[in-house]
Design a protein around this motif. Structure first.
Motif, PDB file in Angstrom:
ATOM      1  N   GLU A   1       0.713  -0.882   0.040  1.00  0.00           N
ATOM      2  CA  GLU A   1      -0.076   0.024  -0.052  1.00  0.00           C
ATOM      3  C   GLU A   1       0.941   1.326   0.118  1.00  0.00           C
ATOM      4  N   MET A   2       0.646   2.014  -0.913  1.00  0.00           N
ATOM      5  CA  MET A   2       1.545   3.229  -1.273  1.00  0.00           C
ATOM      6  C   MET A   2       0.464   4.353  -1.077  1.00  0.00           C
ATOM      7  N   SER A   3       0.735   5.314  -0.225  1.00  0.00           N
ATOM      8  CA  SER A   3       0.468   6.944   0.225  1.00  0.00           C
ATOM      9  C   SER A   3       1.045   8.378  -0.309  1.00  0.00           C
ATOM     10  N   ASP A   4       0.683   8.943  -1.420  1.00  0.00           N
ATOM     11  CA  ASP A   4       0.857   9.885  -1.902  1.00  0.00           C
ATOM     12  C   ASP A   4       0.391  11.041  -0.840  1.00  0.00           C
ATOM     13  N   ARG A   5       1.398  11.548  -0.118  1.00  0.00           N
ATOM     14  CA  ARG A   5       1.036  12.361   1.102  1.00  0.00           C
ATOM     15  C   ARG A   5       2.258  13.900   1.208  1.00  0.00           C
TER      16      ARG A   5
ATOM     17  N   GLY B   1       5.390  13.904   1.184  1.00  0.00           N
ATOM     18  CA  GLY B   1       6.083  12.924   0.614  1.00  0.00           C
ATOM     19  C   GLY B   1       5.062  10.985   0.501  1.00  0.00           C
ATOM     20  N   MET B   2       5.607   9.594  -0.560  1.00  0.00           N
ATOM     21  CA  MET B   2       5.109   9.180  -0.728  1.00  0.00           C
ATOM     22  C   MET B   2       5.718   8.151   1.150  1.00  0.00           C
ATOM     23  N   ILE B   3       4.437   7.347   1.552  1.00  0.00           N
ATOM     24  CA  ILE B   3       4.526   6.419   2.145  1.00  0.00           C
ATOM     25  C   ILE B   3       3.649   5.130   1.791  1.00  0.00           C
ATOM     26  N   GLY B   4       4.744   4.090   2.432  1.00  0.00           N
ATOM     27  CA  GLY B   4       4.008   3.101   2.396  1.00  0.00           C
ATOM     28  C   GLY B   4       3.751   1.061   3.427  1.00  0.00           C
ATOM     29  N   ARG B   5       3.121   0.583   3.319  1.00  0.00           N
ATOM     30  CA  ARG B   5       3.349  -0.365   4.382  1.00  0.00           C
ATOM     31  C   ARG B   5       3.242  -2.072   3.150  1.00  0.00           C
TER      32      ARG B   5
ATOM     33  N   GLY C   1      13.222   0.862  -3.407  1.00  0.00           N
ATOM     34  CA  GLY C   1      13.020   1.231  -4.230  1.00  0.00           C
ATOM     35  C   GLY C   1      13.440   1.289  -5.615  1.00  0.00           C
ATOM     36  N   ARG C   2      13.098   0.025  -5.571  1.00  0.00           N
ATOM     37  CA  ARG C   2      12.049  -0.226  -6.978  1.00  0.00           C
ATOM     38  C   ARG C   2      11.103  -0.022  -8.376  1.00  0.00           C
ATOM     39  N   PHE C   3      10.242   0.696  -6.552  1.00  0.00           N
ATOM     40  CA  PHE C   3       9.232   1.834  -7.728  1.00  0.00           C
ATOM     41  C   PHE C   3       9.152   2.349  -9.006  1.00  0.00           C
ATOM     42  N   PRO C   4      10.304   3.597  -8.629  1.00  0.00           N
ATOM     43  CA  PRO C   4      10.506   4.210  -9.795  1.00  0.00           C
ATOM     44  C   PRO C   4      10.536   3.959 -10.776  1.00  0.00           C
ATOM     45  N   ALA C   5      11.350   2.913 -10.635  1.00  0.00           N
ATOM     46  CA  ALA C   5      11.814   2.067 -12.723  1.00  0.00           C
ATOM     47  C   ALA C   5      10.751   1.574 -13.175  1.00  0.00           C
TER      48      ALA C   5
END
Length: 67
Positions: A15-19, A22-26, A44-48
């Protein structure tokens, strides 16, 4: 926040949230299927992954070069 619940309802749940700050996730995952190191490297792999999907939205996630 690191919390161990002793299990996960799914094999892998992200789960990712844009705040504003910045981005936070769990993540919740099955420790029988995933190593903790694998899960901690995933953000760290999400941008790619996002760049690859934006370049070709028809491709399968399993085919992404970052997997």
């Amino acid at each position: 926040m690191d919390v161990e619940s002793g299990g996960a309802q799914w094999d892998l749940y992200l789960e990712m949230s844009d705040r504003a700050e910045g981005m936070i996730g769990r993540a919740q995952y099955s420790p029988d299927l995933f190593a903790t190191a694998t899960i901690t490297q995933t953000p760290g792999r999400f941008p790619a992954a996002a760049e690859n999907v934006a370049a070709d939205p028809t491709q399968r996630v399993s085919g992404l070069p970052i997997m």
